[in-house]
Design a protein around this motif. Structure first.
Motif, PDB file in Angstrom:
ATOM      1  N   LEU A  47       0.800  -1.218   0.000  1.00 60.09           N
ATOM      2  CA  LEU A  47       0.000   0.000   0.000  1.00 60.09           C
ATOM      3  C   LEU A  47       0.832   1.266   0.000  1.00 60.09           C
ATOM      4  O   LEU A  47       0.301   2.343  -0.251  1.00 60.09           O
ATOM      5  N   ASN A  48       2.130   1.154   0.283  1.00 63.55           N
ATOM      6  CA  ASN A  48       2.950   2.359   0.337  1.00 63.55           C
ATOM      7  C   ASN A  48       4.406   2.014   0.077  1.00 63.55           C
ATOM      8  O   ASN A  48       4.788   0.856  -0.074  1.00 63.55           O
ATOM      9  N   GLN A  49       5.202   3.061   0.075  1.00 64.68           N
ATOM     10  CA  GLN A  49       6.614   2.935  -0.278  1.00 64.68           C
ATOM     11  C   GLN A  49       7.383   2.070   0.720  1.00 64.68           C
ATOM     12  O   GLN A  49       8.196   1.221   0.332  1.00 64.68           O
ATOM     13  N   ASP A  50       7.130   2.268   2.011  1.00 67.69           N
ATOM     14  CA  ASP A  50       7.848   1.491   3.016  1.00 67.69           C
ATOM     15  C   ASP A  50       7.568   0.000   2.879  1.00 67.69           C
ATOM     16  O   ASP A  50       8.463  -0.837   3.040  1.00 67.69           O
ATOM     17  N   GLN A  51       6.316  -0.330   2.601  1.00 73.60           N
ATOM     18  CA  GLN A  51       5.970  -1.741   2.452  1.00 73.60           C
ATOM     19  C   GLN A  51       6.621  -2.338   1.203  1.00 73.60           C
ATOM     20  O   GLN A  51       7.050  -3.498   1.205  1.00 73.60           O
ATOM     21  N   ALA A  52       6.711  -1.568   0.145  1.00 75.68           N
ATOM     22  CA  ALA A  52       7.361  -2.046  -1.073  1.00 75.68           C
ATOM     23  C   ALA A  52       8.836  -2.329  -0.819  1.00 75.68           C
ATOM     24  O   ALA A  52       9.381  -3.361  -1.243  1.00 75.68           O
ATOM     25  N   ILE A  53       9.498  -1.416  -0.117  1.00 76.44           N
ATOM     26  CA  ILE A  53      10.917  -1.607   0.202  1.00 76.44           C
ATOM     27  C   ILE A  53      11.096  -2.860   1.060  1.00 76.44           C
ATOM     28  O   ILE A  53      11.990  -3.682   0.830  1.00 76.44           O
ATOM     29  N   SER A 134       4.555  -2.605  -9.438  1.00 74.90           N
ATOM     30  CA  SER A 134       4.335  -1.954 -10.741  1.00 74.90           C
ATOM     31  C   SER A 134       3.055  -1.130 -10.781  1.00 74.90           C
ATOM     32  O   SER A 134       2.978  -0.147 -11.528  1.00 74.90           O
ATOM     33  N   VAL A 135       2.048  -1.524 -10.009  1.00 74.52           N
ATOM     34  CA  VAL A 135       0.747  -0.841 -10.094  1.00 74.52           C
ATOM     35  C   VAL A 135       0.567   0.227  -9.027  1.00 74.52           C
ATOM     36  O   VAL A 135      -0.488   0.859  -8.956  1.00 74.52           O
ATOM     37  N   LEU A 136       1.587   0.448  -8.192  1.00 77.05           N
ATOM     38  CA  LEU A 136       1.476   1.522  -7.207  1.00 77.05           C
ATOM     39  C   LEU A 136       1.487   2.881  -7.909  1.00 77.05           C
ATOM     40  O   LEU A 136       2.214   3.088  -8.883  1.00 77.05           O
ATOM     41  N   SER A 137       0.719   3.789  -7.400  1.00 74.83           N
ATOM     42  CA  SER A 137       0.617   5.119  -8.003  1.00 74.83           C
ATOM     43  C   SER A 137       1.731   6.022  -7.492  1.00 74.83           C
ATOM     44  O   SER A 137       2.404   5.725  -6.508  1.00 74.83           O
ATOM     45  N   ALA A 138       1.894   7.157  -8.149  1.00 84.75           N
ATOM     46  CA  ALA A 138       2.914   8.127  -7.744  1.00 84.75           C
ATOM     47  C   ALA A 138       2.632   8.688  -6.354  1.00 84.75           C
ATOM     48  O   ALA A 138       3.538   9.179  -5.685  1.00 84.75           O
ATOM     49  N   SER A 139       1.387   8.619  -5.906  1.00 80.37           N
ATOM     50  CA  SER A 139       1.060   9.075  -4.554  1.00 80.37           C
ATOM     51  C   SER A 139       1.457   8.049  -3.494  1.00 80.37           C
ATOM     52  O   SER A 139       1.545   8.372  -2.312  1.00 80.37           O
ATOM     53  N   ASP A 142       7.568   6.886  -4.761  1.00 79.20           N
ATOM     54  CA  ASP A 142       8.337   7.700  -5.685  1.00 79.20           C
ATOM     55  C   ASP A 142       8.623   6.895  -6.962  1.00 79.20           C
ATOM     56  O   ASP A 142       9.131   5.771  -6.874  1.00 79.20           O
ATOM     57  N   PRO A 143       8.298   7.409  -8.128  1.00 85.13           N
ATOM     58  CA  PRO A 143       8.456   6.631  -9.369  1.00 85.13           C
ATOM     59  C   PRO A 143       9.883   6.150  -9.624  1.00 85.13           C
ATOM     60  O   PRO A 143      10.080   5.051 -10.152  1.00 85.13           O
ATOM     61  N   THR A 144      10.876   6.941  -9.243  1.00 87.45           N
ATOM     62  CA  THR A 144      12.261   6.502  -9.441  1.00 87.45           C
ATOM     63  C   THR A 144      12.585   5.310  -8.558  1.00 87.45           C
ATOM     64  O   THR A 144      13.199   4.333  -8.996  1.00 87.45           O
ATOM     65  N   LEU A 145      12.154   5.375  -7.305  1.00 81.40           N
ATOM     66  CA  LEU A 145      12.355   4.251  -6.399  1.00 81.40           C
ATOM     67  C   LEU A 145      11.562   3.041  -6.860  1.00 81.40           C
ATOM     68  O   LEU A 145      12.035   1.898  -6.776  1.00 81.40           O
ATOM     69  N   GLN A 146      10.371   3.279  -7.352  1.00 80.04           N
ATOM     70  CA  GLN A 146       9.529   2.191  -7.849  1.00 80.04           C
ATOM     71  C   GLN A 146      10.260   1.376  -8.922  1.00 80.04           C
ATOM     72  O   GLN A 146      10.334   0.148  -8.865  1.00 80.04           O
ATOM     73  N   GLN A 147      10.843   2.077  -9.892  1.00 69.44           N
ATOM     74  CA  GLN A 147      11.542   1.383 -10.965  1.00 69.44           C
ATOM     75  C   GLN A 147      12.810   0.703 -10.446  1.00 69.44           C
ATOM     76  O   GLN A 147      13.164  -0.392 -10.878  1.00 69.44           O
ATOM     77  N   TYR A 213      26.921   1.366  -7.487  1.00 68.27           N
ATOM     78  CA  TYR A 213      26.952   0.978  -6.069  1.00 68.27           C
ATOM     79  C   TYR A 213      27.242   2.154  -5.138  1.00 68.27           C
ATOM     80  O   TYR A 213      26.828   2.151  -3.969  1.00 68.27           O
ATOM     81  N   LYS A 214      27.918   3.171  -5.617  1.00 75.04           N
ATOM     82  CA  LYS A 214      28.246   4.317  -4.770  1.00 75.04           C
ATOM     83  C   LYS A 214      27.013   5.165  -4.444  1.00 75.04           C
ATOM     84  O   LYS A 214      27.052   6.002  -3.536  1.00 75.04           O
ATOM     85  N   TYR A 215      25.923   4.923  -5.149  1.00 72.73           N
ATOM     86  CA  TYR A 215      24.690   5.678  -4.941  1.00 72.73           C
ATOM     87  C   TYR A 215      24.020   5.306  -3.622  1.00 72.73           C
ATOM     88  O   TYR A 215      23.347   6.122  -2.998  1.00 72.73           O
ATOM     89  N   TYR A 216      24.215   4.064  -3.195  1.00 76.48           N
ATOM     90  CA  TYR A 216      23.457   3.558  -2.055  1.00 76.48           C
ATOM     91  C   TYR A 216      24.016   4.056  -0.724  1.00 76.48           C
ATOM     92  O   TYR A 216      25.232   4.168  -0.544  1.00 76.48           O
TER      93      TYR A 216
END
Length: 498
Positions: A47-53, A134-139, A142-147, A213-216
C-alpha cells in the motif's frame, strides 16, 4: 544492509511469503478444481513505499535466510560436493549429502528438492513484487524508487533462473505470481533452455539501469546495482559461449563501474570491509543480531580443537590436488585454508590432519561459528577480470589485454605474472586454474566444470578419484517429488531410468 524499520516491515512480508509457500505445498498433492475467491497474495500489504521496500528486502533474504538456504550452505552441500575440490566431511551425516559427494545421488535426493523448491519460492516472491509494485501510483511511491525496486527483483529473479537452468537444464518458466490453485498456474511444463536464458538476459538488461553501487547509503549496501547486473550478465554470456558480449560487459564493468581489487586478499573476507570496492554482490550475514550467521564458517571449522566447536561437515577433497596447486608463496593460501589452530580453551596449537577451509572463520565469535558475520561473495571484481581474460582469449588468443587481466589477480596473490603464451588452449586452462584458486569455497567450481562439458567434467572428477562420475552429472535430476506433483513435468533425458 537494512535498518530496523525495514527489518520489521520485511519480517511481515516474509511471514506472508512463508504462508503462501506452506499453503501451496499443502495443497499441491490434492486435486482442487475450485478457484478460491481469496487470492494467495495479500492485497492489503503493498500500500505504500515502506511496504514495497520491505517486501523487496524480504526477497533478498531468501538467498541466505536460514542455515541451509541457497547461499547459506545449500549450494555447497547440494552442488559443490559433486566436484573434485570438496567432499562430505566427517560430520556430514545426511545420507543425501554423502551421496552427492560420492556421485551416487538420484532424483529422490532431498538436496535437489530444496534447490528446486527454494529457488522457485524466491522466484515467486520476485514475481509478486514486480506485479504489486508496478501498479502503485505516484502518490504511493516515488516513481524513481519504484523502478529501482522492480529492477532489483528482476536481478534476483535472473540469478535464481541462471542457477536453475545450469543445474537442471530445461525448467518451468514462471513470470507471474502464483495467485490461485488452477492447474494452469500450478502445473507448468518445462521451457527450453533458450527461453529461460532469454528471460535471464532480458531481466539483467533491465537491471543494468540500476544505480552505481556508490549511490546507495550505508543501510542499503548489498542491494543489486548496475555493476552487479552487468557482471552477472557477462557471466551469463560466458556460460553461453557468447565471448563477444561477455568481453563487452566485463570491459564495461572494469572501465566504468568503479570497482577495484583490494590490495590485500584477506580484505575480501574482512568484516570491517564488507560491501567494499571489490564486492559486486554478496550474500549478507550478520551474526548475533536477529539476522543470520554464515553457516559455512561452522561447517568448515575444525571439530576436534577444544573451544572451536566446528562442525567439519565440508571438507577438502585432497585427491583433487587443490591445496597442492597453490604456490607456497601464494597469499591466498593462508586465507583460504588453515592447517592448524590455537585452542582458545587451553592456548595450545593443534595441527590438523589435512587443510581445512577458513575463508569464513570469524575471530569475533570463536566457539560459535554459526554466528559468523562474514559475507559470501556471489560475484566480485576479481571474477570479472577473469571473465574478461577468458572471453578475450577465446576471441583473440592470449593477448596482452587478456594477460593484463589475469595478472592483476595473480599480482595481488603475490605469484608470478603470466608472460607471452603460445596457445589459446594453454591460456584457457590457466584461467580455469586461476578461477579455481581465487574462488575456492565461493560456490563456483561445479559451474565452471560443467560449462566445459561432460567430457571435461568426468575427466577432472575421475582424475580426483571420484570414479562414479558420468556424463549425466553435468545436470542434476528433476526432483522426484516435483515429478509426482506436476503431471506436466518430465525427467531430464540423461536421468531417465537411472
Amino acid at each position: 544492509m537494512i535498518n530496523k524499520k525495514q527489518f520489521i516491515q520485511m519480517k511481515k512480508i516474509h511471514v506472508l511469503f512463508t504462508v503462501i509457500l506452506i499453503f501451496l505445498t499443502a495443497i499441491s498433492c490434492s486435486k482442487l478444481e475450485e478457484d478460491p475467491a481469496s487470492a494467495l497474495v495479500s492485497e492489503q500489504y503493498y500500500l505504500n513505499q515502506d511496504q514495497a521496500i520491505a517486501a523487496v528486502t524480504g526477497t533478498y533474504r531468501k538467498l541466505y535466510e536460514t542455515g541451509q538456504s541457497l547461499y547459506n550452505s545449500l549450494l555447497q552441500i547440494g552442488v559443490e560436493m559433486a566436484t573434485d575440490d570438496y567432499e562430505a566431511g566427517p560430520r556430514a551425516r545426511n545420507a543425501h549429502v554423502r551421496a552427492l559427494s560420492n556421485l551416487t545421488h538420484d532424483a529422490s535426493n532431498d538436496r535437489m528438492e530444496q534447490l528446486w523448491k527454494q529457488s522457485y519460492d524466491a522466484i515467486n516472491a520476485s514475481n509478486v513484487n514486480i506485479a504489486k509494485i508496478s501498479v502503485l501510483s505516484a502518490s504511493q511511491i516515488d516513481p524513481t524508487l519504484q523502478q529501482r525496486l522492480i529492477n532489483e527483483v528482476k536481478f534476483l529473479r535472473a540469478l535464481h533462473y541462471f542457477n536453475l537452468v545450469r543445474w537442471f537444464g530445461p525448467v518451468p518458466l514462471v513470470t507471474s505470481p502464483v495467485e490461485s490453485l488452477s492447474p494452469q498456474e500450478l502445473y507448468v511444463a518445462k521451457a527450453t533452455e533458450d527461453a529461460v536464458y532469454g528471460l535471464i538476459i532480458a531481466d539483467l538488461k533491465s537491471a543494468s539501469a540500476l544505480p552505481n553501487y556508490k549511490y546507495y547509503s550505508e543501510s542499503d549496501k548489498g542491494r543489486a546495482t548496475a555493476g552487479a547486473a552487468k557482471s552477472l550478465l557477462a557471466k551469463v554470456y560466458l556460460t553461453r559461449g557468447d565471448w563477444a558480449n561477455a568481453k563487452l560487459l566485463a570491459k564495461e564493468v572494469i572501465d566504468k563501474e568503479g570497482y577495484a581489487l583490494f590490495q590485500d586478499f584477506a580484505d575480501v573476507f574482512n568484516i570491517g570491509k564488507k560491501n567494499g570496492v571489490e564486492h559486486i554482490f554478496s550474500a549478507q550475514f550478520k551474526g548475533n543480531s536477529g539476522y543470520q550467521g554464515n553457516s559455512l564458517a561452522s561447517r568448515s571449522a575444525p571439530a576436534d580443537i577444544p573451544g572451536i566447536n566446528g562442525d567439519y561437515a565440508d571438507a577438502l577433497h585432497s585427491e583433487g590436488g587443490l591445496y597442492k596447486s597453490f604456490a607456497v608463496n601464494d597469499k591466498r593460501l593462508p586465507v583460504t585454508f588453515t592447517t592448524g589452530m590455537v585452542s582458545p580453551t587451553d592456548n595450545k596449537y593443534y595441527a590438523l590432519n589435512k587443510p581445512q577451509f577458513s575463508k569464513y572463520y570469524d575471530e569475533t565469535v570463536v566457539g560459535n561459528q554459526g554466528q559468523s558475520s562474514k559475507n559470501t561473495p556471489i560475484i566480485r571484481y576479481a571474477e570479472v577480470l577473469l571473465i574478461f581474460a577468458e572471453a578475450e582469449n577465446e576471441l583473440n588468443g592470449p593477448t596482452l589485454e587478456a594477460r593484463n587481466a589475469i595478472n592483476a589477480v595473480r599480482r595481488r596473490a603475490g605469484i608470478d605474472e603470466v608472460s607471452v603464451m603460445e596457445t589459446k588452449d594453454a591460456f584457457r586452462e590457466l584461467v580455469f586454474e586461476e578461477r579455481r584458486k581465487e574462488l575456492v569455497y565461493e560456490y563456483q567450481r561445479w559451474f565452471d566444470l560443467v560449462r566445459r562439458g561432460a567430457t571435461y567434467y568426468v575427466a577432472k572428477l575421475k582424475a580426483a578419484g571420484k570414479t562414479n562420475a558420468s556424463a549425466r552429472h553435468i545436470h542434476f535430476p528433476t526432483p522426484q517429488r516435483e515429478l509426482n506433483l506436476n503431471p506436466n513435468l518430465s525427467q531430464h533425458p540423461d536421468w531417465i531410468n537411472r
